[in-house]
Structures are given as structure tokens and as C-alpha cells.
Design an enzyme around this catalytic site. Structure first.
Site, PDB file in Angstrom:
ATOM      1  N   GLU A  60      27.190   1.235  24.953  1.00  0.00           N
ATOM      2  CA  GLU A  60      28.338   1.264  25.856  1.00  0.00           C
ATOM      3  C   GLU A  60      29.492   0.370  25.368  1.00  0.00           C
ATOM      4  O   GLU A  60      30.486   0.201  26.067  1.00  0.00           O
ATOM      5  CB  GLU A  60      27.911   0.824  27.272  1.00  0.00           C
ATOM      6  CG  GLU A  60      26.782   1.639  27.873  1.00  0.00           C
ATOM      7  CD  GLU A  60      27.168   3.064  28.233  1.00  0.00           C
ATOM      8  OE1 GLU A  60      28.289   3.494  27.910  1.00  0.00           O
ATOM      9  OE2 GLU A  60      26.345   3.762  28.849  1.00  0.00           O
ATOM     10  N   TYR A  90      24.617   6.961  35.347  1.00  0.00           N
ATOM     11  CA  TYR A  90      25.288   8.064  36.046  1.00  0.00           C
ATOM     12  C   TYR A  90      25.776   9.145  35.085  1.00  0.00           C
ATOM     13  O   TYR A  90      26.338  10.142  35.516  1.00  0.00           O
ATOM     14  CB  TYR A  90      26.489   7.514  36.833  1.00  0.00           C
ATOM     15  CG  TYR A  90      27.450   6.700  35.982  1.00  0.00           C
ATOM     16  CD1 TYR A  90      28.414   7.329  35.199  1.00  0.00           C
ATOM     17  CD2 TYR A  90      27.375   5.313  35.935  1.00  0.00           C
ATOM     18  CE1 TYR A  90      29.266   6.596  34.395  1.00  0.00           C
ATOM     19  CE2 TYR A  90      28.226   4.573  35.142  1.00  0.00           C
ATOM     20  CZ  TYR A  90      29.177   5.221  34.374  1.00  0.00           C
ATOM     21  OH  TYR A  90      30.023   4.487  33.576  1.00  0.00           O
ATOM     22  N   GLY A  91      25.573   8.936  33.787  1.00  0.00           N
ATOM     23  CA  GLY A  91      26.143   9.871  32.814  1.00  0.00           C
ATOM     24  C   GLY A  91      25.150  10.309  31.769  1.00  0.00           C
ATOM     25  O   GLY A  91      24.073  10.820  32.086  1.00  0.00           O
ATOM     26  N   THR A  92      25.495  10.054  30.500  1.00  0.00           N
ATOM     27  CA  THR A  92      24.710  10.587  29.384  1.00  0.00           C
ATOM     28  C   THR A  92      23.360   9.890  29.214  1.00  0.00           C
ATOM     29  O   THR A  92      22.557  10.308  28.386  1.00  0.00           O
ATOM     30  CB  THR A  92      25.497  10.484  28.065  1.00  0.00           C
ATOM     31  OG1 THR A  92      25.684   9.100  27.737  1.00  0.00           O
ATOM     32  CG2 THR A  92      26.853  11.171  28.182  1.00  0.00           C
ATOM     33  N   LEU A  93      23.101   8.831  29.989  1.00  0.00           N
ATOM     34  CA  LEU A  93      21.813   8.136  29.906  1.00  0.00           C
ATOM     35  C   LEU A  93      20.773   8.698  30.871  1.00  0.00           C
ATOM     36  O   LEU A  93      19.610   8.303  30.829  1.00  0.00           O
ATOM     37  CB  LEU A  93      22.010   6.640  30.191  1.00  0.00           C
ATOM     38  CG  LEU A  93      22.692   5.855  29.068  1.00  0.00           C
ATOM     39  CD1 LEU A  93      23.217   4.528  29.593  1.00  0.00           C
ATOM     40  CD2 LEU A  93      21.745   5.629  27.903  1.00  0.00           C
TER      41      LEU A  93
END
Length: 147
Positions: A83, A13-16
């Protein structure tokens, strides 16, 4: 003996996400959905470095938009390192809806932050439904530029 080739689903949901700073860690993982949402609402917040967090507080905030990938064990291990799981984020399995097919996918790994690890300003941050690329480009501070 565990099946070394077993693939697992991960919701990012983010930087990936594709086009975002850390997507390279996904390697050649197959994207199952580019348009998915968590079946339950969760708080999606960011800190002063523009890093997104999903807080482990189901039922608050919004259903979160993101992408689903099929990954092998090696990629999952790399994601855990990135993470800082389980020391920082923890990985939980949840139901995610693939909007392209309108089908729910069970047992999808999602990285969430336990509330007792989230600073107050993160816990009290604005609840987002999506971590968007323009926000990412404007606010995200990559590791090598952090003080």
C-alpha cells in the site's frame, strides 16, 4: 520489548479481499469477518486503473463493506509495502462493525488516502459502498500491465 506475536486487525475493502488480485499478500491471515462495514461513512472511489481508494473524509459517501483479518506484524509490514504506507496510503485505526455478529470491533487498521494525495478525478469519482468482484475483474489493471 514489544510482543512479536501480537495480532492486529485489518479491514480490507479492495484488492486484498478473498478472491481478488492481491489477496495472496494476506498469507495465512485468519479472516475474522467476511461481511463487515465501517462504522462511519467514507468516500470509496476508484481511479482509471480500477484501483479502489478510501479517502480520508469521514462522514461522506457510504459505510464501506469489506472483510476483517487478524494479521501478525510480518503480514502488516507486507501490507504497508503493497500500500506504499505511509508515503501514499496511511493506516488509521477505526471502528468496524462485524455484520455476522452485529458487534463493533475497535482499533481496526484501515488504509486510507489523504485528500491532498488524491487526484481531482479520484476525489470527484462516484462514491461506492462496495468494491465488487465483477467490477474488479472488469476494471482492475494489475501492476505488470500498467503503462
Amino acid at each position: 520489548k514489544k510482543n512479536r506475536d501480537a495480532m492486529q486487525s485489518v479491514f480490507v475493502y479492495g484488492t486484498l479481499k478473498r478472491g481478488f488480485f492481491n489477496n495472496y499478500v494476506m498469507g495465512n491471515a485468519k479472516q475474522i469477518s467476511s461481511n463487515a462495514v465501517t462504522a462511519s461513512a467514507y468516500p470509496l472511489v476508484t481511479n482509471q486503473l480500477g484501483i479502489p481508494f478510501v479517502l480520508k473524509k469521514p462522514g461522506e459517501g457510504h459505510k464501506i463493506r469489506g472483510e476483517i483479518y487478524s494479521v501478525d506484524d510480518d503480514t502488516l509490514k507486507k501490507l504497508d509495502v503493497l500500500e506504499k504506507c505511509p508515503e501514499w496510503y496511511i493506516r488509521e485505526q477505526m471502528v468496524v462493525e462485524c455484520l455476522e455478529t452485529q458487534k463493533n470491533i475497535d482499533n481496526v487498521w484501515v488504509y486510507v488516502l489523504p485528500l491532498d494525495r488524491a487526484p481531482a478525478e479520484v476525489q470527484n469519482g462516484e462514491r461506492l459502498s462496495e468494491y465488487k468482484l465483477d467490477y474488479h475483474k472488469e476494471h482492475y489493471v494489475p501492476p505488470h500491465l500498467r503503462k
